[in-house]
Design a protein around this motif. Structure first.
Motif, mmCIF file in Angstrom:
data_model
loop_
_atom_site.group_PDB
_atom_site.id
_atom_site.type_symbol
_atom_site.label_atom_id
_atom_site.label_comp_id
_atom_site.label_asym_id
_atom_site.label_seq_id
_atom_site.Cartn_x
_atom_site.Cartn_y
_atom_site.Cartn_z
ATOM 1 N N LEU A 20 6.836 119.302 86.824
ATOM 2 C CA LEU A 20 6.212 119.204 88.286
ATOM 3 C C LEU A 20 4.405 119.732 88.166
ATOM 4 O O LEU A 20 3.824 119.265 89.210
ATOM 5 C CB LEU A 20 6.907 120.371 89.083
ATOM 6 C CG LEU A 20 8.220 120.035 89.582
ATOM 7 C CD1 LEU A 20 8.808 121.165 90.725
ATOM 8 C CD2 LEU A 20 8.027 118.804 90.365
ATOM 9 N N LEU A 46 4.907 109.667 95.796
ATOM 10 C CA LEU A 46 5.792 110.286 94.996
ATOM 11 C C LEU A 46 5.269 109.823 93.541
ATOM 12 O O LEU A 46 5.498 111.034 92.620
ATOM 13 C CB LEU A 46 7.165 110.078 95.064
ATOM 14 C CG LEU A 46 8.168 110.513 96.207
ATOM 15 C CD1 LEU A 46 9.176 109.816 96.426
ATOM 16 C CD2 LEU A 46 8.108 112.039 96.016
ATOM 17 N N ALA A 49 6.922 111.214 90.128
ATOM 18 C CA ALA A 49 8.157 111.908 90.273
ATOM 19 C C ALA A 49 9.360 111.250 90.280
ATOM 20 O O ALA A 49 10.438 111.748 89.829
ATOM 21 C CB ALA A 49 7.907 112.721 91.444
ATOM 22 N N ALA A 445 13.770 118.844 87.005
ATOM 23 C CA ALA A 445 13.321 117.538 87.187
ATOM 24 C C ALA A 445 13.879 116.658 86.066
ATOM 25 O O ALA A 445 14.035 117.239 84.765
ATOM 26 C CB ALA A 445 11.717 117.285 87.107
ATOM 27 N N LEU A 448 16.732 113.808 91.504
ATOM 28 C CA LEU A 448 16.200 113.103 92.713
ATOM 29 C C LEU A 448 17.315 112.930 93.585
ATOM 30 O O LEU A 448 18.328 112.224 93.393
ATOM 31 C CB LEU A 448 15.508 112.023 92.120
ATOM 32 C CG LEU A 448 15.072 111.194 93.436
ATOM 33 C CD1 LEU A 448 13.984 111.571 94.084
ATOM 34 C CD2 LEU A 448 14.847 109.423 92.886
ATOM 35 N N GLY A 491 13.282 119.382 98.289
ATOM 36 C CA GLY A 491 13.483 119.496 96.928
ATOM 37 C C GLY A 491 13.431 121.064 96.468
ATOM 38 O O GLY A 491 12.411 121.690 97.015
ATOM 39 N N ILE A 496 13.685 117.014 93.385
ATOM 40 C CA ILE A 496 12.899 116.146 94.182
ATOM 41 C C ILE A 496 13.634 115.661 95.278
ATOM 42 O O ILE A 496 14.559 114.757 95.053
ATOM 43 C CB ILE A 496 12.077 114.906 93.149
ATOM 44 C CG1 ILE A 496 11.390 115.261 92.168
ATOM 45 C CG2 ILE A 496 11.314 113.995 94.058
ATOM 46 C CD1 ILE A 496 11.467 114.560 91.080
ATOM 47 N N PRO A 528 3.690 114.814 100.206
ATOM 48 C CA PRO A 528 4.544 115.551 99.458
ATOM 49 C C PRO A 528 4.204 116.887 99.376
ATOM 50 O O PRO A 528 2.993 117.361 99.469
ATOM 51 C CB PRO A 528 4.487 114.924 97.925
ATOM 52 C CG PRO A 528 2.962 114.172 98.095
ATOM 53 C CD PRO A 528 2.882 113.806 99.463
ATOM 54 N N LEU A 548 9.342 119.720 95.252
ATOM 55 C CA LEU A 548 8.747 118.624 95.612
ATOM 56 C C LEU A 548 9.670 117.802 96.724
ATOM 57 O O LEU A 548 10.557 117.266 96.377
ATOM 58 C CB LEU A 548 8.324 117.711 94.329
ATOM 59 C CG LEU A 548 7.649 116.662 94.891
ATOM 60 C CD1 LEU A 548 6.144 116.877 95.113
ATOM 61 C CD2 LEU A 548 7.585 115.505 93.608
ATOM 62 N N SER A 549 9.067 117.919 97.917
ATOM 63 C CA SER A 549 9.611 117.447 99.185
ATOM 64 C C SER A 549 9.043 116.365 99.827
ATOM 65 O O SER A 549 7.797 116.485 99.955
ATOM 66 C CB SER A 549 10.046 118.612 100.117
ATOM 67 O OG SER A 549 10.883 119.679 99.457
#
Length: 555
Positions: A20, A46, A49, A445, A448, A491, A496, A528, A548-549
């Motif tokens: 990240l 993104l 990601a 990560a 997803l 996320g 994510i 993001p 991470l959204s």
């Protein structure tokens, strides 16, 4: 499938932070809320990601050139993959059934190629579990091998491409007749209304208003039960896994003479394999709610789907459901509707029609623990919603018997998941917390979760951001890891989560009681949003974990 972990905390945080930091730097220049929606480029935002293969599976990038793998005869491929699953088949019976189906050479070859490709994906699952045992993955003491997870994503892309390569041969099949060989293949030509109660790795249905009461493109296969194969252990419809523990390890939870929870110890109720369900036409029903059975009936008397990991879900493997046309109804429990868990890949792709999606939690595009889960709806005015069985006792405390919901994690001697009402620590906890719906990624990560709706005026209802009351104790530091639960592009803990509504001016976003959401609306871009902070009161994450959204509604 609960959101949980017991892995050593320092190692996990290192695995979360490193990817990240790269992603955070890549998206820093992309801005946050306030971007012009019509110019939003989700993949551009993104950036790195998005794990390999995810954009192609989500319809955001072209699939590679479609092809089928080299394969032997359909009979040989069925026997080969069945053998690797540990399921007995009689060659003469399989040959007779294939002959009776009157398949053209082209149709037979296409089915053989798809069975072979599923066998390859199943081999990638075997490789993953050869590096890390299923028991360790389920218990949370280990994580999926990154190379194995990447191989599963690649195999999912290849499988989706193989389906396109098989399309000409399986769209016009002449005078072919139905063929069902459990648990490998169900082929239904014509416009018949079919009901499926056995699990299959490959299902191809050309049309009709069908009802699916089985794995529904989920890769967790019940190899104990069949109504057609006399070699099955039980001659009854599929049951599958209803709790993570102990169903996927040692067997189901039974009711003892005194009403206590007793493990069956007669083997897993489901095994990870690979699955593809391809339905070409019709108004179809995927899953139904039924009266609860033990031990769910200790939580609630309300009807619910009894089985988890259905409707295009992948746990430690590849699960895929592609529905071409029709106004369809999808009803699930948890870990469903495009859900990927433990390095697995789950895809639900609906290409046309006004559809209805209903699940409890952890669904509708969920990636958990290095998994990739995608729900892609290509057209129609769709409805995304959730349900939760009510409590037997309105005063019962969260995660105690009578408090509502269902039991997902039934730990045998697990201090985290055993019922506090059960002295033998067998049978899990009632969980009534709705959460993690519509594009949610959780833990490590490249986990997803992605929901893509490409057209139509849609309605989305999901629970808002909440912390789980209890949290989980850690092994390396004092205090609790508190899970933060959100929906609609969220996320957490290195995951994510992205929700992309790419067309439609009349979309509606609702919360628990049906009131308009105050943080989601038509024509909005949020993110993001990387959160890389570690210094929080109480514990290292304390309800605001690394995430991470991204939420995009382009009109």
């Amino acid at each position: 499938m609960g959101n949980r972990t017991r892995r050593p905390f320092r190692r996990t945080m290192a695995m979360v932070v490193a990817p990240l930091l790269v992603v955070g730097a890549a998206v820093a220049a992309a801005g946050t809320a306030g971007a012009e929606p019509e110019h939003a480029d989700p993949l551009g935002i993104l950036g790195p990601a998005v794990p390999s293969g995810a954009a192609e599976l989500a319809g955001l990038a072209p699939l590679p050139t479609a092809s089928l793998p080299e394969a032997g005869s359909l009979v040989d491929e069925i026997l080969s993959v069945s053998g690797r699953l540990g399921v007995g088949q009689d060659r003469a019976t399989v040959q007779r059934d294939v002959d009776d189906a009157n398949l053209s050479p082209e149709s037979s070859g296409a089915l053989a190629g798809l069975v072979a490709q599923l066998g390859l994906c199943n081999g990638d699952t075997t490789a993953l579990l050869g590096r890390t045992s299923h028991a360790d993955l389920m218990d949370g003491t280990a994580q999926p091998d990154p190379a194995s997870a990447a191989a599963l994503r690649a195999c999912a892309v290849t499988l989706r491409g193989a389906m396109e390569a098989a399309r000409p041969a399986l769209t016009d099949t002449g005078d072919a007749k139905p063929l069902r060989i459990w648990p490998l293949l169900a082929f239904s030509p014509g416009e018949t209304d079919d009901t499926y109660v056995e699990d299959y790795m490959l299902t191809v249905d050309q049309g009709g208003n069908d009802t699916y009461l089985n794995n529904q493109g989920g890769n967790q296969i019940d190899v104990k039960r069949s109504v057609t194969n006399p070699l099955a252990r039980y001659h009854e419809p599929a049951r599958g896994c209803r709790q993570t523990y102990p169903d996927s390890l040692s067997g189901r939870v039974l009711k003892g003479p005194d009403g206590s929870r007793v493990p069956s110890f007669d083997g897993p109720e489901c095994v990870p394999a690979a699955a593809l369900l391809w339905d070409m036409d019709g108004d179809d029903t995927y899953g139904v709610r039924e009266a609860p059975e033990f031990p769910d009936d200790l939580c609630s008397s309300d009807p619910a789907v009894r089985r988890f990991a259905t409707i295009g879900s992948g746990v430690e493997g590849v699960g895929m459901l592609v529905d071409e046309a029709g106004n369809d109804r999808y009803t699930g429990r948890t870990g469903t509707m495009g859900s990927g868990h433990l390095g697995g890949v789950g895809l639900l792709e609906d290409r046309d029609g006004d559809d209805h999606y209903l699940a409890m939690r952890n669904a509708q595009g969920l990636g958990l623990l290095v998994g990739v889960g995608i729900l892609h709806d290509d057209a129609g005015d769709d409805d995304y919603d959730y349900y939760m069985p009510g409590p037997l006792d309105p005063d019962a405390e969260f995660q105690t018997d009578g408090s509502g919901g269902v039991i997902d994690d039934s730990g045998l001697g697990s201090e985290l998941h055993a019922s506090p009402n059960d002295e033998d620590k067998v049978g899990g906890r009632c969980d009534n917390l709705p959460r993690s719906l519509q594009g949610v990624g959780i833990f490590v990560a490249p986990a997803l979760g992605l929901l893509v709706d490409s057209a139509g005026d849609d309605t989305y209802r999901a629970a808002g951001y909440r912390n789980q009351e209890e949290g989980l104790p850690t092994q390396a530091v004092p205090g609790l890891i508190r899970f933060a639960h959100g929906s609609q592009g969220s996320g957490f803990l290195g995951g994510i989560g992205a929700m992309l509504d790419l067309a439609g001016t009349g979309d509606r976003y609702l919360r628990e009681e049906g009131q308009p959401a105050d943080d989601r609306h038509n024509g909005q871009v949020l993110g993001p949003k990387p959160d890389l902070s570690l210094e929080k009161e109480g514990s290292l994450t304390n309800g605001e974990p690394l995430d991470l959204s991204l939420f995009v509604d382009t009109e």
